[in-house]
Design a protein around this motif. Structure first.
Motif, short mmCIF file in Angstrom:
data_model
loop_
_atom_site.label_atom_id
_atom_site.label_comp_id
_atom_site.label_asym_id
_atom_site.label_seq_id
_atom_site.Cartn_x
_atom_site.Cartn_y
_atom_site.Cartn_z
N GLY A 68 62.55 27.72 62.79
CA GLY A 68 61.31 27.88 63.51
C GLY A 68 60.56 29.12 63.08
O GLY A 68 59.81 29.73 63.85
N TYR A 69 60.74 29.49 61.80
CA TYR A 69 60.18 30.74 61.27
C TYR A 69 59.07 30.41 60.28
O TYR A 69 59.21 29.52 59.43
N SER A 70 57.97 31.13 60.37
CA SER A 70 56.85 30.95 59.45
C SER A 70 57.05 31.86 58.25
O SER A 70 56.88 33.07 58.33
N PHE A 71 57.42 31.26 57.13
CA PHE A 71 57.76 32.01 55.92
C PHE A 71 56.49 32.39 55.20
O PHE A 71 55.71 31.53 54.77
N GLN A 72 56.24 33.70 55.03
CA GLN A 72 54.97 34.19 54.51
C GLN A 72 55.09 34.99 53.21
O GLN A 72 54.09 35.54 52.75
N HIS A 73 56.26 35.07 52.64
CA HIS A 73 56.42 35.89 51.44
C HIS A 73 55.60 35.33 50.28
O HIS A 73 55.59 34.12 50.04
N ALA A 104 59.06 32.46 40.87
CA ALA A 104 59.83 31.25 40.59
C ALA A 104 59.09 30.45 39.53
O ALA A 104 57.87 30.56 39.38
N PHE A 105 59.84 29.65 38.80
CA PHE A 105 59.22 28.75 37.82
C PHE A 105 58.80 27.49 38.54
O PHE A 105 59.59 26.83 39.18
N HIS A 106 57.50 27.14 38.44
CA HIS A 106 56.89 26.11 39.29
C HIS A 106 57.05 26.53 40.75
O HIS A 106 57.65 25.82 41.56
N ALA A 107 56.49 27.67 41.05
CA ALA A 107 56.70 28.32 42.34
C ALA A 107 56.22 27.49 43.51
O ALA A 107 56.76 27.62 44.62
N ASP A 108 55.20 26.65 43.32
CA ASP A 108 54.69 25.87 44.45
C ASP A 108 55.79 25.02 45.07
O ASP A 108 55.88 24.90 46.29
N PHE A 109 56.66 24.46 44.22
CA PHE A 109 57.75 23.63 44.74
C PHE A 109 58.72 24.46 45.56
O PHE A 109 59.05 24.11 46.70
N ASP A 110 59.22 25.55 44.98
CA ASP A 110 60.19 26.40 45.70
C ASP A 110 59.58 26.94 46.99
O ASP A 110 60.24 26.97 48.03
N GLN A 111 58.32 27.37 46.92
CA GLN A 111 57.67 27.94 48.09
C GLN A 111 57.55 26.90 49.21
O GLN A 111 57.87 27.19 50.38
N ARG A 112 57.10 25.72 48.87
CA ARG A 112 56.91 24.70 49.90
C ARG A 112 58.24 24.21 50.47
O ARG A 112 58.35 23.95 51.68
N MET A 113 59.25 24.08 49.62
CA MET A 113 60.55 23.64 50.12
C MET A 113 61.18 24.69 51.03
O MET A 113 61.75 24.37 52.07
N LEU A 114 61.09 25.96 50.63
CA LEU A 114 61.62 27.03 51.48
C LEU A 114 60.83 27.15 52.78
O LEU A 114 61.41 27.36 53.86
N THR A 115 59.52 27.03 52.70
CA THR A 115 58.70 27.12 53.91
C THR A 115 59.09 26.03 54.91
O THR A 115 59.23 26.30 56.11
N ARG A 116 59.29 24.81 54.41
CA ARG A 116 59.73 23.73 55.30
C ARG A 116 61.10 24.01 55.88
O ARG A 116 61.35 23.79 57.08
N ALA A 117 62.03 24.49 55.05
CA ALA A 117 63.39 24.76 55.54
C ALA A 117 63.37 25.83 56.63
O ALA A 117 64.04 25.70 57.66
N PHE A 118 62.61 26.90 56.41
CA PHE A 118 62.53 27.95 57.41
C PHE A 118 61.93 27.42 58.71
O PHE A 118 62.37 27.80 59.81
N LYS A 119 60.92 26.58 58.62
CA LYS A 119 60.30 26.05 59.82
C LYS A 119 61.23 25.10 60.56
O LYS A 119 61.39 25.19 61.78
N GLU A 120 61.89 24.20 59.82
CA GLU A 120 62.73 23.19 60.46
C GLU A 120 64.04 23.75 60.98
O GLU A 120 64.53 23.34 62.03
N ASP A 121 64.64 24.69 60.24
CA ASP A 121 65.97 25.17 60.61
C ASP A 121 65.95 26.46 61.42
O ASP A 121 66.94 26.78 62.09
N SER A 179 64.87 40.42 64.68
CA SER A 179 64.87 41.67 63.92
C SER A 179 64.21 41.50 62.55
O SER A 179 63.63 42.44 62.01
N LEU A 180 64.26 40.27 62.01
CA LEU A 180 63.69 40.02 60.70
C LEU A 180 62.20 39.66 60.77
O LEU A 180 61.51 39.70 59.76
N ARG A 181 61.72 39.33 61.95
CA ARG A 181 60.29 39.02 62.09
C ARG A 181 59.42 40.23 61.79
O ARG A 181 58.23 40.09 61.51
#
Length: 235
Positions: free
Chosen positions: A145-150, A126-143, A25-27
């Protein structure tokens, strides 16, 4: 309870049927960048992690604050701790999440689904957004299987872009907090960092509007131009 692999991925997390339905539903979410910063809904996020290695470390907690109609909406805040195996190390002294807090956290897939539902179609800052973005993207993929595109806008770039003579270009969040005289009760806590970052964003947005910039996407373009200029020889 029976578990079901969800989606066609090289490494497929095992989700329950209900989790899979929620994810489906969130896709349909279509993240937006075409927002007026005076009216649109944006989310300021901060993550605490096991460390700073974006390839190996993991997200431990997420704090987020909503900005809408040009103000922080304290009725729309998000905070969660993900259930993780506690790892010994100096990072615990920074994020303060010990073994008991991590053991009592939310199951990672449920926590990320809840965050995605909270986020909706809103773009992020986010402050230093590249870090937050990459960490969240990995978490969504690993936990999940979702491709985080925000999309993300980096406050660490936005601040010196709009106030070029205030501080050095690589100044940290604490430096900008002090420069604007913002009060902060706690640092290196996801929710507290997200809130003070949101207060900083509002001050920067006020300045951006005086520049004549009204839209999130415009600020993103200006930050990318600023980033390229910083990497130019002689900067």
């Amino acid at each position: 309870m029976r578990f079901f692999p969800w989606g066609n991925r090289s490494v497929t997390p095992e989700l329950t049927l209900e989790q899979g339905r929620r994810l489906d539903s969130l896709r349909a979410l279509r993240p937006r960048e075409d927002l007026d910063i005076r009216e649109g809904r944006m989310v300021v996020v901060d993550v605490e992690t096991t460390g700073l290695n974006m390839q190996k470390d993991r997200v431990l907690s997420i704090g987020a604050v909503t900005i809408e109609h040009g103000a922080i909406d304290l009725g729309q805040c998000f905070e969660c701790t993900l259930r993780r195996e506690a790892l010994p190390g100096a990072s615990t002294l920074i994020h303060g999440l010990g073994p008991e807090a991590l053991a009592d956290g939310d199951e990672p897939s449920d926590a990320l689904l809840a965050f995605l539902d909270y986020l909706g179609e809103s773009p992020l800052l986010a402050f230093h957004a590249d870090f937050d973005q990459r960490m969240l993207t990995r978490a969504f993929k690993e936990d999940l299987g979702y491709s985080f595109q925000h999309p993300f806008l980096d406050i660490a770039e936005l601040a010196p872009l709009l106030h070029p003579d205030a501080l050095p270009p690589r100044a940290g969040l604490d430096d900008w907090i002090a420069y604007f005289g913002l009060g902060v009760g706690q640092r290196h806590h996801a929710s507290a960092d997200a809130l003070v970052s949101a207060e900083l964003v509002l001050m920067l947005f006020n300045h951006a509007r005086r520049w004549g910039t009204q839209r999130y996407a415009e600020l993103g373009d200006q930050c990318r131009h600023w980033r390229r200029s910083c990497s130019a020889p002689g900067f």
